[in-house]
Design a protein around this motif. Sequence first.
Motif, short mmCIF file in Angstrom:
data_model
loop_
_atom_site.label_atom_id
_atom_site.label_comp_id
_atom_site.label_asym_id
_atom_site.label_seq_id
_atom_site.Cartn_x
_atom_site.Cartn_y
_atom_site.Cartn_z
N ALA A 77 48.95 30.97 65.87
CA ALA A 77 49.98 30.80 66.90
C ALA A 77 49.52 31.43 68.22
O ALA A 77 49.76 30.88 69.30
CB ALA A 77 51.29 31.43 66.43
N LEU A 78 48.86 32.59 68.12
CA LEU A 78 48.36 33.26 69.32
C LEU A 78 47.32 32.40 70.04
O LEU A 78 47.22 32.43 71.27
CB LEU A 78 47.75 34.61 68.94
N ALA A 79 46.54 31.61 69.29
CA ALA A 79 45.53 30.72 69.89
C ALA A 79 46.17 29.55 70.63
O ALA A 79 45.47 28.79 71.29
CB ALA A 79 44.58 30.22 68.81
N ASN A 80 47.48 29.42 70.53
CA ASN A 80 48.26 28.43 71.30
C ASN A 80 47.81 26.98 71.05
O ASN A 80 47.27 26.31 71.94
CB ASN A 80 48.16 28.73 72.80
N PRO A 81 48.04 26.47 69.82
CA PRO A 81 47.76 25.04 69.60
C PRO A 81 48.68 24.19 70.46
O PRO A 81 49.87 24.46 70.59
CB PRO A 81 48.05 24.85 68.10
N ARG A 82 48.12 23.15 71.06
CA ARG A 82 48.89 22.34 71.99
C ARG A 82 48.30 20.94 72.07
O ARG A 82 47.17 20.70 71.63
CB ARG A 82 48.89 22.98 73.39
N ARG A 83 49.07 20.04 72.67
CA ARG A 83 48.61 18.67 72.85
C ARG A 83 49.03 18.21 74.24
O ARG A 83 50.16 18.51 74.67
CB ARG A 83 49.21 17.76 71.78
N PRO A 84 48.16 17.49 74.96
CA PRO A 84 48.55 17.00 76.28
C PRO A 84 49.83 16.19 76.20
O PRO A 84 50.01 15.38 75.28
CB PRO A 84 47.36 16.15 76.72
N ALA A 85 50.73 16.40 77.14
CA ALA A 85 51.99 15.67 77.17
C ALA A 85 51.72 14.20 77.47
O ALA A 85 50.64 13.81 77.91
CB ALA A 85 52.92 16.27 78.22
N ALA A 86 52.74 13.39 77.23
CA ALA A 86 52.61 11.96 77.43
C ALA A 86 52.25 11.66 78.89
O ALA A 86 52.69 12.33 79.82
CB ALA A 86 53.92 11.26 77.07
N GLY A 87 51.45 10.62 79.05
CA GLY A 87 51.00 10.27 80.41
C GLY A 87 49.49 10.18 80.45
O GLY A 87 48.80 10.74 79.60
N ASP A 88 48.98 9.49 81.41
CA ASP A 88 47.54 9.30 81.53
C ASP A 88 46.92 10.46 82.29
O ASP A 88 47.30 10.72 83.44
CB ASP A 88 47.22 8.00 82.27
N PRO A 89 45.96 11.18 81.69
CA PRO A 89 45.28 12.24 82.43
C PRO A 89 44.42 11.66 83.54
O PRO A 89 43.96 10.52 83.47
CB PRO A 89 44.40 12.92 81.35
N GLU A 90 44.22 12.45 84.58
CA GLU A 90 43.43 11.97 85.71
C GLU A 90 41.94 12.10 85.41
O GLU A 90 41.45 13.15 85.05
CB GLU A 90 43.78 12.78 86.96
N LEU A 91 41.24 10.98 85.53
CA LEU A 91 39.80 10.96 85.32
C LEU A 91 39.10 11.02 86.68
O LEU A 91 39.44 10.27 87.59
CB LEU A 91 39.37 9.69 84.58
N ARG A 92 38.13 11.90 86.80
CA ARG A 92 37.37 12.03 88.04
C ARG A 92 35.92 11.70 87.76
O ARG A 92 35.33 12.20 86.80
CB ARG A 92 37.51 13.43 88.62
N TYR A 313 52.86 26.21 68.81
CA TYR A 313 52.76 27.54 68.19
C TYR A 313 54.02 27.90 67.40
O TYR A 313 53.95 28.65 66.42
CB TYR A 313 52.46 28.61 69.23
N HIS A 314 55.19 27.38 67.84
CA HIS A 314 56.43 27.75 67.15
C HIS A 314 56.47 27.20 65.73
O HIS A 314 57.17 27.73 64.87
CB HIS A 314 57.65 27.26 67.95
N TRP A 315 55.72 26.10 65.47
CA TRP A 315 55.66 25.56 64.12
C TRP A 315 54.85 26.48 63.19
O TRP A 315 54.91 26.34 61.97
CB TRP A 315 55.05 24.17 64.14
N LEU A 316 54.12 27.39 63.75
CA LEU A 316 53.39 28.39 62.96
C LEU A 316 54.18 29.69 62.86
O LEU A 316 54.10 30.39 61.84
CB LEU A 316 52.03 28.66 63.59
N LEU A 317 54.94 30.01 63.91
CA LEU A 317 55.73 31.24 63.88
C LEU A 317 56.84 31.17 62.84
O LEU A 317 57.17 32.17 62.20
CB LEU A 317 56.34 31.50 65.26
N LEU A 318 57.43 29.98 62.66
CA LEU A 318 58.53 29.85 61.70
C LEU A 318 58.08 30.15 60.28
O LEU A 318 58.68 31.00 59.61
CB LEU A 318 59.13 28.44 61.81
N PRO A 319 57.01 29.51 59.74
CA PRO A 319 56.57 29.89 58.39
C PRO A 319 56.06 31.31 58.33
O PRO A 319 56.17 31.97 57.27
CB PRO A 319 55.46 28.87 58.08
N MET A 320 55.50 31.84 59.42
CA MET A 320 55.06 33.23 59.42
C MET A 320 56.24 34.17 59.19
O MET A 320 56.16 35.11 58.38
CB MET A 320 54.37 33.56 60.75
#
Length: 338
Positions: A77-92, A313-320
Amino acid sequence: MTLPFDIEFGRPEALYLLALVPLLALAWWSYRRWQRRRIAGLGDAALIARMMPGRSPHRAATRFFLGLLAFALGILALANPRRPAAGDPELRTGIDQVFALDVSNSMLASDVAPNRLQAAKDLLKSLIRQRRNDRVALVVFAGHAYAQLPLTYDHSAAELFIDAANPGQLPAQGTAVGEALDQCRELFGIENTGRYRTVLLLTDGETHDDKALESAKALTDRGVLINTVGIGSPGGTTLIDPKTKTLKKDESGNTVVSRLNQELLQNIASVGKGQYLLLSDRAAAQSALLAAVANVKSAPLVDKANLSYDPFYHWLLLPMLVLLVLQGLLPERKKVAA
């Protein structure tokens, strides 16, 4: 660090704490082994069991492993698992550029108006504004070199760091070109992103750094092109001592004359498969540098600066928390009938 389903860790360095999990398990196993030996040394096992009817090694083990699993979930949970929110990321599709800027005292010479350092800063900021899709980084150097800014799309921050560069940042004076090029190589890292990479070295080259060409070769071996910009005049000019406000003199009392070392910068550009430019006309130098990378093809890269993320991360804190509650509710000793 990216996982399946586009899940990544926002703080992957926290995962190093997972190394504590097997160490804690080993420490607990060693303690229980020592404890069993101590009890066995007291006498007959059946008699000792009757003397300690509430003792339950299995419950103690269960409590420990519940706590250990909760600890591991907390680290994830501390490592902060996350996923980019919906939408197209900007490509440069720009390139990666590292600017190596000389901030030694000799760069305050005024043979280039208003002075060498300010002329170099103005050129860098002009280049940044013309190349909005590039990632840029900054290394400043004098007697030593320091990475001031890692590769970033934040051009506003880059301009702030460039504006702030001055001789007072570095305690040791000199012109450590080789060390500056080494810092540039470290900023690029070892990952092959498919991006076109280049170093722009801006200095008066007033040095006898034997390491410079060796460091330039190491960069070239990694596919990095090196352009050099000479700032100053070959004939040189005098310097004003910032403390006394008079002409700077050497230990023998002779007036110091700071000269542009074109030969060194030409050699570095040659080794780096780039070009050497004399900064006598900023517009001409800027045009030449922009033309050199105008048609360069580079792999697109996601600009994560403006991405938003859905955290998990909250999905890991709950079972913890559930595991910790179970550990607290489970007594280490079993009930004994009266």
